[in-house]
Motif scaffolding. Structure first.
Motif, PDB file in Angstrom:
ATOM      1  N   GLU A 174       0.814  -1.214   0.000  1.00 14.69           N
ATOM      2  CA  GLU A 174       0.000   0.000   0.000  1.00 14.69           C
ATOM      3  C   GLU A 174       0.853   1.271   0.000  1.00 14.69           C
ATOM      4  O   GLU A 174       0.327   2.379  -0.095  1.00 14.69           O
ATOM      5  CB  GLU A 174      -0.941   0.013   1.195  1.00 14.69           C
ATOM      6  CG  GLU A 174      -0.263   0.010   2.550  1.00 14.69           C
ATOM      7  CD  GLU A 174      -1.254  -0.100   3.686  1.00 14.69           C
ATOM      8  OE1 GLU A 174      -2.271   0.622   3.676  1.00 14.69           O
ATOM      9  OE2 GLU A 174      -1.019  -0.930   4.586  1.00 14.69           O
ATOM     10  N   LEU A 226      -0.223   5.270  -0.757  1.00 16.33           N
ATOM     11  CA  LEU A 226      -0.045   6.264   0.298  1.00 16.33           C
ATOM     12  C   LEU A 226       0.816   7.421  -0.191  1.00 16.33           C
ATOM     13  O   LEU A 226       0.535   8.595   0.092  1.00 16.33           O
ATOM     14  CB  LEU A 226       0.604   5.611   1.520  1.00 16.33           C
ATOM     15  CG  LEU A 226      -0.233   4.587   2.288  1.00 16.33           C
ATOM     16  CD1 LEU A 226       0.627   3.879   3.319  1.00 16.33           C
ATOM     17  CD2 LEU A 226      -1.426   5.257   2.944  1.00 16.33           C
ATOM     18  N   LEU A 263      -1.223   9.686  -2.535  1.00 15.00           N
ATOM     19  CA  LEU A 263      -2.236  10.468  -1.827  1.00 15.00           C
ATOM     20  C   LEU A 263      -1.595  11.636  -1.077  1.00 15.00           C
ATOM     21  O   LEU A 263      -2.048  12.783  -1.190  1.00 15.00           O
ATOM     22  CB  LEU A 263      -2.999   9.552  -0.869  1.00 15.00           C
ATOM     23  CG  LEU A 263      -4.202  10.148  -0.120  1.00 15.00           C
ATOM     24  CD1 LEU A 263      -5.223   9.064   0.192  1.00 15.00           C
ATOM     25  CD2 LEU A 263      -3.776  10.839   1.179  1.00 15.00           C
ATOM     26  N   ILE A 264      -0.557  11.352  -0.319  1.00 14.86           N
ATOM     27  CA  ILE A 264       0.092  12.409   0.462  1.00 14.86           C
ATOM     28  C   ILE A 264       0.704  13.461  -0.451  1.00 14.86           C
ATOM     29  O   ILE A 264       0.576  14.672  -0.218  1.00 14.86           O
ATOM     30  CB  ILE A 264       1.161  11.801   1.393  1.00 14.86           C
ATOM     31  CG1 ILE A 264       0.496  10.901   2.449  1.00 14.86           C
ATOM     32  CG2 ILE A 264       1.981  12.893   2.073  1.00 14.86           C
ATOM     33  CD1 ILE A 264       1.470  10.074   3.258  1.00 14.86           C
ATOM     34  N   ASP A 282      -8.438  11.729   5.443  1.00 13.04           N
ATOM     35  CA  ASP A 282      -7.728  10.695   4.691  1.00 13.04           C
ATOM     36  C   ASP A 282      -6.228  10.988   4.638  1.00 13.04           C
ATOM     37  O   ASP A 282      -5.397  10.066   4.693  1.00 13.04           O
ATOM     38  CB  ASP A 282      -8.293  10.579   3.277  1.00 13.04           C
ATOM     39  CG  ASP A 282      -9.666   9.908   3.252  1.00 13.04           C
ATOM     40  OD1 ASP A 282     -10.032   9.273   4.260  1.00 13.04           O
ATOM     41  OD2 ASP A 282     -10.360  10.027   2.217  1.00 13.04           O
ATOM     42  N   TYR A 283      -5.899  12.268   4.527  1.00 11.74           N
ATOM     43  CA  TYR A 283      -4.491  12.676   4.524  1.00 11.74           C
ATOM     44  C   TYR A 283      -3.824  12.319   5.849  1.00 11.74           C
ATOM     45  O   TYR A 283      -2.733  11.734   5.873  1.00 11.74           O
ATOM     46  CB  TYR A 283      -4.406  14.174   4.257  1.00 11.74           C
ATOM     47  CG  TYR A 283      -3.046  14.794   4.470  1.00 11.74           C
ATOM     48  CD1 TYR A 283      -1.957  14.457   3.677  1.00 11.74           C
ATOM     49  CD2 TYR A 283      -2.852  15.749   5.476  1.00 11.74           C
ATOM     50  CE1 TYR A 283      -0.712  15.038   3.868  1.00 11.74           C
ATOM     51  CE2 TYR A 283      -1.617  16.343   5.671  1.00 11.74           C
ATOM     52  CZ  TYR A 283      -0.546  15.982   4.873  1.00 11.74           C
ATOM     53  OH  TYR A 283       0.686  16.561   5.072  1.00 11.74           O
ATOM     54  N   ALA A 317      -3.333   8.593   6.138  1.00 15.27           N
ATOM     55  CA  ALA A 317      -2.225   8.136   5.296  1.00 15.27           C
ATOM     56  C   ALA A 317      -0.882   8.423   5.959  1.00 15.27           C
ATOM     57  O   ALA A 317       0.047   7.601   5.904  1.00 15.27           O
ATOM     58  CB  ALA A 317      -2.294   8.809   3.925  1.00 15.27           C
ATOM     59  N   ARG A 318      -0.765   9.561   6.594  1.00 16.91           N
ATOM     60  CA  ARG A 318       0.488   9.898   7.273  1.00 16.91           C
ATOM     61  C   ARG A 318       0.733   8.967   8.461  1.00 16.91           C
ATOM     62  O   ARG A 318       1.868   8.552   8.718  1.00 16.91           O
ATOM     63  CB  ARG A 318       0.456  11.353   7.744  1.00 16.91           C
ATOM     64  CG  ARG A 318       0.519  12.359   6.603  1.00 16.91           C
ATOM     65  CD  ARG A 318       0.609  13.779   7.117  1.00 16.91           C
ATOM     66  NE  ARG A 318       1.817  13.985   7.899  1.00 16.91           N
ATOM     67  CZ  ARG A 318       2.127  15.157   8.478  1.00 16.91           C
ATOM     68  NH1 ARG A 318       1.302  16.188   8.368  1.00 16.91           N
ATOM     69  NH2 ARG A 318       3.245  15.278   9.170  1.00 16.91           N
ATOM     70  N   LYS A 330      -0.347   5.854   8.709  1.00 16.22           N
ATOM     71  CA  LYS A 330       0.042   4.566   8.147  1.00 16.22           C
ATOM     72  C   LYS A 330       1.477   4.601   7.635  1.00 16.22           C
ATOM     73  O   LYS A 330       2.242   3.615   7.788  1.00 16.22           O
ATOM     74  CB  LYS A 330      -0.912   4.182   7.016  1.00 16.22           C
ATOM     75  CG  LYS A 330      -0.595   2.834   6.380  1.00 16.22           C
ATOM     76  CD  LYS A 330      -0.668   1.694   7.383  1.00 16.22           C
ATOM     77  CE  LYS A 330      -0.355   0.355   6.737  1.00 16.22           C
ATOM     78  NZ  LYS A 330      -0.333  -0.747   7.721  1.00 16.22           N
ATOM     79  N   ALA A 331       1.894   5.725   7.047  1.00 17.81           N
ATOM     80  CA  ALA A 331       3.267   5.850   6.568  1.00 17.81           C
ATOM     81  C   ALA A 331       4.258   5.747   7.723  1.00 17.81           C
ATOM     82  O   ALA A 331       5.308   5.096   7.607  1.00 17.81           O
ATOM     83  CB  ALA A 331       3.449   7.177   5.836  1.00 17.81           C
TER      84      ALA A 331
END
Length: 424
Positions: free
Chosen positions: A270, A274, A277-278, A316-317, A320-321, A323-324
């Motif tokens: 993923e 990610l 998106l970021i 969502d941003y 994503a951060r 998860k990163a």
């Protein structure tokens, strides 16, 4: 693909370079520029008279010519960021990286072509190995200039694959250091979570010298890693057959001297999404002024990026951060078992045509993870054109990665010199 021969390992050889390049070296670069620049188009600003009369300071890079990517501000040359919005713009001061290089004796040879705001719209530059092919993006001009011998070092940057891919396509060495290693003062950004300044050079010694100036740490002798993880990545099938063979041949060469074993990172699949998106969300903010005031001068590629980022919600941003950050913790655990990772640098040889710059698929994950990366030349594809390999280290182990890279360089075939400059 031809049978490859490995070079003899020289484990005690220092890689701290003697980058001595006197006025004779600058004169040679000027001669090459005069001969091949009209065909390659690596520069967007160049002043022969200024360079010829420049007296470099003594230092680690004394007399070494540097190509400065045109998202990096310079007081002696215009800075356009690859966009007509900034035609003729002249900053009042140099970016920090330019000042540091000149303090170490480097000579600013001029501004090198970049894609628009270091994204996807190509510039005029052609690949020195085949003028009908892209040099990659967005550090296209710097990569082509180094490959052709027009400069000894190229300043580059990476937000997705903007350094690694052109290094691979042009058959040179590239260093994308750990995120945050070099100052970005005076460098136009695109996505603050990923923007990273880096360098391109003919070999690892050049990377070591530039890193010593820009990052402060100096690598020592080549070091043989104890264990290498050969990571084909979850996107292996998106690469060309000749890239597969080149990477497998490289793994065999390195494996003759140390342990190389397959490493699956399926849990990181993923990461590509990610990253996209970021990056798109942050680009909307970074390019707000250009979009609000000059949307008619933006390319379809940039407008599509902004539209994509506008569709991303703040929640969502943030997710994503988060998860990163989790993936960054997980990759640090991987490096508890491996000294270095071997991975593809690009899908294959440089694509035909100048309308696109190639697919960044094989660097998005590593950029998301903020790892240091070294691209090494030597391998070739079905048309005899360069295919780079990528070595990755744990974050903030840049000097150690350079030492591993110097060891690997001693085993790989020598880099190709473009035929267009063979007589120089």
């Amino acid at each position: 693909m031809k049978t490859i021969e490995r070079k003899k390992v020289l484990p005690e050889r220092s890689i701290q370079p003697v980058m001595a390049s006197t006025q004779n070296g600058i004169d040679r670069m000027l001669k090459i520029i005069e001969a091949v620049e009209p065909q390659i188009g690596a520069f967007c600003a160049f002043d022969r008279a200024r360079i010829h009369g420049f007296v470099p300071r003594p230092g680690l890079l004394s007399g070494v010519g540097v190509g400065v990517k045109d998202i990096i501000e310079t007081k002696d040359f215009p800075t356009t960021y690859g966009s007509p919005i900034y035609d003729g713009f002249r900053p009042r001061a140099d970016a920090t990286c330019v000042s540091l290089l000149e303090r170490a004796g480097a000579v600013n040879m001029g501004k090198t072509v970049t894609t628009e705001f270091a994204f996807f719209r190509p510039g005029k530059t052609r690949n020195p190995h085949d003028l009908n092919r892209t040099p990659g993006g967005s550090s296209s001009g710097s990569a082509a200039a180094v490959a052709a011998g027009m400069v000894g070092l190229g300043l580059a940057s990476q937000t997705a694959a903007s350094l690694t891919r052109p290094a691979s396509y042009c058959g040179i060495a590239g260093l994308k250091p750990s995120f945050g290693s070099y100052s970005l003062a005076g460098v136009k950004g695109l996505a603050p979570s990923f923007d990273t300044l880096g360098v391109l050079a003919p070999n690892v010694a050049g990377l070591v010298a530039a890193h010593g100036v820009l990052g402060g740490g100096m690598a020592g002798h080549p070091v043989r890693p104890t264990r290498i993880g050969f990571c084909r990545t979850p996107w292996w099938n998106q690469g060309k057959a000749d890239m597969h063979l080149a990477l497998e041949n490289a793994a065999e060469l390195l494996g003759a001297e140390t342990l190389v074993e397959p490493l699956a990172l399926d849990g990181f699949v993923e990461g590509e999404g990610l990253h996209k998106l970021i990056m798109s969300y942050e680009a909307v903010q970074v390019l707000a002024s250009e979009y609000d005031n000059h949307a008619n001068l933006l390319s379809p590629q940039i407008l599509a990026l902004i539209r994509s980022g506008t569709a991303v919600s703040y929640d969502d941003y943030l997710a994503a951060r988060i998860k990163a950050r989790q993936l960054r913790r997980e990759i640090s655990e991987v490096f508890e078992n491996y000294d270095v990772l071997l991975a593809p640098a690009a899908p294959g040889e440089a694509p035909l045509g100048l309308e696109v710059t190639g697919d960044p698929i094989f660097s998005r994950l590593w950029t998301l993870l903020r790892l240091p990366s070294v691209t090494l030349p030597g391998m070739v594809g079905e048309n005899g054109l360069p295919i780079g390999i990528q070595l990755l280290g744990a974050r903030n182990t840049d000097e150690k990665l350079l030492e591993y890279a110097a060891w690997a360089e001693s085993l790989l075939p020598p880099r190709q010199i473009p035929k267009i400059v063979a007589n120089y």
